[in-house]
Design a protein around this motif. Structure first.
Motif, mmCIF file in Angstrom:
data_model
loop_
_atom_site.group_PDB
_atom_site.id
_atom_site.type_symbol
_atom_site.label_atom_id
_atom_site.label_comp_id
_atom_site.label_asym_id
_atom_site.label_seq_id
_atom_site.Cartn_x
_atom_site.Cartn_y
_atom_site.Cartn_z
ATOM 1 N N TRP A 160 73.315 -1.921 -46.893
ATOM 2 C CA TRP A 160 74.200 -2.950 -46.291
ATOM 3 C C TRP A 160 74.127 -4.181 -47.283
ATOM 4 O O TRP A 160 73.154 -4.605 -47.626
ATOM 5 C CB TRP A 160 74.068 -3.409 -44.872
ATOM 6 N N ILE A 161 75.330 -4.630 -47.407
ATOM 7 C CA ILE A 161 75.433 -5.921 -48.018
ATOM 8 C C ILE A 161 76.255 -6.812 -47.225
ATOM 9 O O ILE A 161 76.931 -6.519 -46.104
ATOM 10 C CB ILE A 161 75.981 -5.838 -49.599
ATOM 11 N N THR A 162 76.382 -8.009 -47.409
ATOM 12 C CA THR A 162 77.143 -9.142 -46.880
ATOM 13 C C THR A 162 78.759 -9.030 -47.190
ATOM 14 O O THR A 162 78.726 -8.601 -48.448
ATOM 15 C CB THR A 162 76.469 -10.630 -46.700
ATOM 16 N N GLU A 163 79.427 -9.631 -46.484
ATOM 17 C CA GLU A 163 80.836 -9.797 -47.007
ATOM 18 C C GLU A 163 81.091 -10.590 -47.913
ATOM 19 O O GLU A 163 81.814 -10.376 -48.986
ATOM 20 C CB GLU A 163 81.743 -9.964 -45.839
ATOM 21 N N HIS A 186 78.801 -7.899 -42.508
ATOM 22 C CA HIS A 186 78.076 -6.892 -43.177
ATOM 23 C C HIS A 186 79.128 -5.734 -43.588
ATOM 24 O O HIS A 186 79.903 -5.092 -42.615
ATOM 25 C CB HIS A 186 76.757 -6.426 -42.652
ATOM 26 N N ARG A 188 78.816 -1.692 -45.170
ATOM 27 C CA ARG A 188 77.922 -0.404 -45.649
ATOM 28 C C ARG A 188 78.417 0.104 -46.876
ATOM 29 O O ARG A 188 79.638 0.447 -47.295
ATOM 30 C CB ARG A 188 77.941 0.560 -44.538
#
Length: 252
Positions: A160-163, A186, A188
């Protein structure tokens, strides 16, 4: 809110749950589900719901909104009342074919590194459409490279990363027609490969196999011209899944 059990373990084939709502159209909303809802080119799952005194077949699953998933009965039937404990069971063979296909399409997008203008996942045949003004890729070359990547047995994982991190790496988004869902803060990512440079890395909410070898043999169809600068590449599953495609059983 529906807990997405397919997100943490796409190999779950059955699970218990509680009915939290019934839709005016006759759909069932549970507090947790193994059924993937239609989206991102992947069809919704089918299967069966049973409870004390009743049962119904499920033809598909959709998103009611960003938090709830609706199970759509195959035909009009008595529904379990709100608060009922139910047991859900997946049509595993159909879902696993979607998992194999979806992962194969990620590999196809790595073999043909062009913007994707559309796509569809099916149990028998799947496709990606590419922004390809000229036929710059040969079918035989795509087939050879796709087969090679499958046989190399690359692991498939998610993270997962942030927007904000996605905004800083816009090249991760390959699809022109569908943008990753936003609002939760976030995103995926699905990663294929374990090295410092992945075979493929892109936003995706779908279900995938554990490793590329599990996809099995794939056939690449002819490259079709679908309008100005748009070319379609279809794939079919040629054989059975390999490796360890066994489901994990019941989700408690």
């Amino acid at each position: 809110m529906t807990e997405r059990l397919f997100r943490t373990d796409p190999y779950l084939t059955s699970a218990g749950g509680t009915v939290t709502a019934l839709t005016p159209e006759g759909g069932i909303v549970l507090d947790r589900t193994i059924f993937y809802p239609k989206g991102g080119g992947q069809p919704g799952d089918s299967g069966r719901v049973t409870w004390d005194g009743g049962a119904c077949d499920i033809a598909g699953a959709t998103k009611a909104d960003e938090t709830s998933i609706v199970l759509v009965p195959a035909e009009e039937a008595p529904l379990p009342p709100i608060g009922t404990l139910v047991e859900t069971r997946l049509d595993w063979e159909r879902r696993h074919r979607f998992m194999r296909m979806h992962t194969a399409l990620h590999l196809l997008s790595a073999v043909v590194p062009l913007p994707v203008t559309g796509g569809q996942i099916g149990a028998e045949k799947s496709r990606l459409d590419f922004d390809m003004p000229e036929p710059t890729f040969e079918r035989e070359a795509i087939q050879a490279r796709l087969t090679e990547l499958i046989e190399q047995d690359h692991p498939v994982s998610d993270e997962w990363i942030t927007e904000a991190e996605l905004d800083a790496s816009p090249n991760l988004v390959k699809t022109l027609s569908v943008q990753p869902p936003r609002g939760a803060g976030h995103i995926r990512l699905v990663r294929i490969g374990s090295g410092p440079v992945p075979v493929d890395l892109q936003p995706c909410g779908g279900t995938h196999v554990r490793s590329t070898a599990e996809i099995g043999a794939v056939s690449v169809g002819k490259i079709e011209n679908k309008g100005r600068a748009n070319r379609r590449i279809s794939i079919t599953l040629n054989g059975e899944a390999t490796g360890d495609p066994m489901p994990t059983g019941h989700g408690h």
